[in-house]
Design a protein around this motif. Structure first.
Motif, PDB file in Angstrom:
ATOM      1  N   ARG A  11      45.788  27.629   4.644  1.00  0.00           N
ATOM      2  CA  ARG A  11      45.556  28.962   4.080  1.00  0.00           C
ATOM      3  C   ARG A  11      45.615  28.836   2.564  1.00  0.00           C
ATOM      4  N   ASP A  12      44.650  29.469   1.901  1.00  0.00           N
ATOM      5  CA  ASP A  12      44.630  29.494   0.434  1.00  0.00           C
ATOM      6  C   ASP A  12      45.500  30.659  -0.030  1.00  0.00           C
ATOM      7  N   ARG A  13      46.536  30.336  -0.781  1.00  0.00           N
ATOM      8  CA  ARG A  13      47.478  31.354  -1.258  1.00  0.00           C
ATOM      9  C   ARG A  13      46.816  32.389  -2.161  1.00  0.00           C
ATOM     10  N   LEU A  14      45.781  31.981  -2.892  1.00  0.00           N
ATOM     11  CA  LEU A  14      45.134  32.890  -3.844  1.00  0.00           C
ATOM     12  C   LEU A  14      44.148  33.835  -3.180  1.00  0.00           C
ATOM     13  N   SER A  15      43.297  33.287  -2.346  1.00  0.00           N
ATOM     14  CA  SER A  15      42.203  34.097  -1.795  1.00  0.00           C
ATOM     15  C   SER A  15      42.448  34.576  -0.372  1.00  0.00           C
ATOM     16  N   GLY A  16      43.391  33.948   0.318  1.00  0.00           N
ATOM     17  CA  GLY A  16      43.602  34.271   1.725  1.00  0.00           C
ATOM     18  C   GLY A  16      42.658  33.538   2.657  1.00  0.00           C
ATOM     19  N   ALA A  17      41.785  32.675   2.124  1.00  0.00           N
ATOM     20  CA  ALA A  17      40.852  31.901   2.961  1.00  0.00           C
ATOM     21  C   ALA A  17      41.634  31.062   3.967  1.00  0.00           C
ATOM     22  N   LEU A  18      41.035  30.824   5.099  1.00  0.00           N
ATOM     23  CA  LEU A  18      41.618  29.977   6.145  1.00  0.00           C
ATOM     24  C   LEU A  18      40.661  28.846   6.463  1.00  0.00           C
ATOM     25  N   GLU A  19      41.240  27.736   6.899  1.00  0.00           N
ATOM     26  CA  GLU A  19      40.396  26.634   7.336  1.00  0.00           C
ATOM     27  C   GLU A  19      41.074  25.835   8.425  1.00  0.00           C
ATOM     28  N   ARG A  20      40.292  25.503   9.445  1.00  0.00           N
ATOM     29  CA  ARG A  20      40.721  24.587  10.501  1.00  0.00           C
ATOM     30  C   ARG A  20      39.955  23.287  10.307  1.00  0.00           C
ATOM     31  N   CYS A  21      40.688  22.180  10.289  1.00  0.00           N
ATOM     32  CA  CYS A  21      40.079  20.868  10.043  1.00  0.00           C
ATOM     33  C   CYS A  21      40.554  19.870  11.086  1.00  0.00           C
ATOM     34  N   VAL A  22      39.640  19.022  11.531  1.00  0.00           N
ATOM     35  CA  VAL A  22      39.945  17.956  12.471  1.00  0.00           C
ATOM     36  C   VAL A  22      39.620  16.621  11.801  1.00  0.00           C
ATOM     37  N   LEU A  23      40.563  15.676  11.884  1.00  0.00           N
ATOM     38  CA  LEU A  23      40.343  14.310  11.411  1.00  0.00           C
ATOM     39  C   LEU A  23      40.268  13.425  12.641  1.00  0.00           C
ATOM     40  N   GLU A  24      39.153  12.672  12.742  1.00  0.00           N
ATOM     41  CA  GLU A  24      38.932  11.794  13.886  1.00  0.00           C
ATOM     42  C   GLU A  24      38.579  10.388  13.411  1.00  0.00           C
ATOM     43  N   ARG A  25      38.977   9.424  14.206  1.00  0.00           N
ATOM     44  CA  ARG A  25      38.504   8.056  13.999  1.00  0.00           C
ATOM     45  C   ARG A  25      37.252   7.921  14.848  1.00  0.00           C
ATOM     46  N   VAL A  26      36.162   7.436  14.262  1.00  0.00           N
ATOM     47  CA  VAL A  26      34.912   7.215  14.990  1.00  0.00           C
ATOM     48  C   VAL A  26      34.570   5.735  14.888  1.00  0.00           C
ATOM     49  N   ASP A  27      33.581   5.298  15.658  1.00  0.00           N
ATOM     50  CA  ASP A  27      33.287   3.864  15.720  1.00  0.00           C
ATOM     51  C   ASP A  27      33.012   3.242  14.361  1.00  0.00           C
ATOM     52  N   SER A  28      32.416   3.975  13.441  1.00  0.00           N
ATOM     53  CA  SER A  28      32.063   3.399  12.139  1.00  0.00           C
ATOM     54  C   SER A  28      33.070   3.714  11.040  1.00  0.00           C
ATOM     55  N   GLY A  29      34.082   4.543  11.324  1.00  0.00           N
ATOM     56  CA  GLY A  29      35.039   4.903  10.287  1.00  0.00           C
ATOM     57  C   GLY A  29      35.819   6.154  10.650  1.00  0.00           C
ATOM     58  N   PHE A  30      35.589   7.227   9.865  1.00  0.00           N
ATOM     59  CA  PHE A  30      36.328   8.466  10.069  1.00  0.00           C
ATOM     60  C   PHE A  30      35.396   9.668   9.947  1.00  0.00           C
ATOM     61  N   ARG A  31      35.832  10.770  10.542  1.00  0.00           N
ATOM     62  CA  ARG A  31      35.080  12.022  10.477  1.00  0.00           C
ATOM     63  C   ARG A  31      36.060  13.157  10.201  1.00  0.00           C
ATOM     64  N   LEU A  32      35.781  13.915   9.151  1.00  0.00           N
ATOM     65  CA  LEU A  32      36.482  15.156   8.846  1.00  0.00           C
ATOM     66  C   LEU A  32      35.521  16.277   9.186  1.00  0.00           C
ATOM     67  N   ALA A  33      35.963  17.230   9.990  1.00  0.00           N
ATOM     68  CA  ALA A  33      35.092  18.347  10.331  1.00  0.00           C
ATOM     69  C   ALA A  33      35.923  19.617  10.327  1.00  0.00           C
ATOM     70  N   GLY A  34      35.335  20.687   9.802  1.00  0.00           N
ATOM     71  CA  GLY A  34      36.104  21.913   9.742  1.00  0.00           C
ATOM     72  C   GLY A  34      35.261  23.156   9.635  1.00  0.00           C
ATOM     73  N   THR A  35      35.984  24.269   9.739  1.00  0.00           N
ATOM     74  CA  THR A  35      35.404  25.585   9.566  1.00  0.00           C
ATOM     75  C   THR A  35      36.282  26.347   8.595  1.00  0.00           C
ATOM     76  N   ALA A  36      35.678  26.838   7.513  1.00  0.00           N
ATOM     77  CA  ALA A  36      36.396  27.624   6.515  1.00  0.00           C
ATOM     78  C   ALA A  36      35.922  29.067   6.589  1.00  0.00           C
TER      79      ALA A  36
END
Length: 186
Positions: A11-36
């Motif tokens: 949660r952003d203290r200033l704006s109130g924005a929210l975000e859900r983020c997933v960190l995954e290990r994938v075959d070639s490295g890593f994946r960050l995926a989210g919704t803000a």
């Protein structure tokens, strides 16, 4: 070994924005995926993103979509950036992507640089704003203060970043705070 490493909610203290983020290990490295979920000029905005890296945390591909609006696909190959298959020469030399609407992409340089305590490093990132999807180079500096704390600087802006064992931000001074987390079983 592929699989989900962590799911966090910020949660952003200033704006109130929210975000859900997933960190995954994938075959070639890593994946960050989210919704803000944020507000832009009083209008609710949903932004979805995915960042693919190689095993050393170098950005390879970025997909960003502003729901009910625009989207883009960024790719980095051999030091050159491409936006929707068109060259973006002003981003040449940028090593990382910095999605300006999330603390998630701080994970990339924190893990890639692997600074010793007291160490610091400058880099230039491809900075993406939402909902405009405007891109520009952004000079940044990361300094490791202790095992889990960094000082981030860009121009006149400075903030302390406290991170977890995966390099995900727990507290972004004055802005983002972690409000929920779930880690994969060891």
């Amino acid at each position: 070994m592929e699989g989900r490493l962590a799911t966090v909610l910020w949660r952003d203290r200033l704006s109130g924005a929210l975000e859900r983020c997933v960190l995954e290990r994938v075959d070639s490295g890593f994946r960050l995926a989210g919704t803000a979920l944020l507000a832009a000029d009083g209008v609710p905005v949903e932004v979805r993103y995915a960042v693919l890296t190689d095993a050393r945390w170098f950005t390879r591909e970025v997909a960003v979509r502003v729901v009910d609006a625009d989207g883009l696909l960024l790719a980095m190959e051999g030091g050159s950036w491409w936006r929707d298959r068109a060259s973006v020469p002003q981003l040449d030399g940028c090593v990382d992507v910095d999605l300006g609407f999330t603390p998630a992409t701080n994970t990339l340089p924190i893990n890639r640089l692997d600074l010793a305590v007291g160490g610091e490093r400058e880099l230039t990132a491809a900075w993406l704003q939402a909902p405009s999807l405007e891109l520009r180079p952004l000079h940044q500096r990361y300094e490791r203060l202790d095992e889990r704390t960094y000082r981030y600087r860009s121009g006149d802006f400075t903030a302390r970043l406290e991170v977890d064992h995966l390099g995900l931000v727990r507290d972004y001074e004055g802005h983002w705070e972690l409000v929920a987390e779930r880690y994969a079983a060891p």
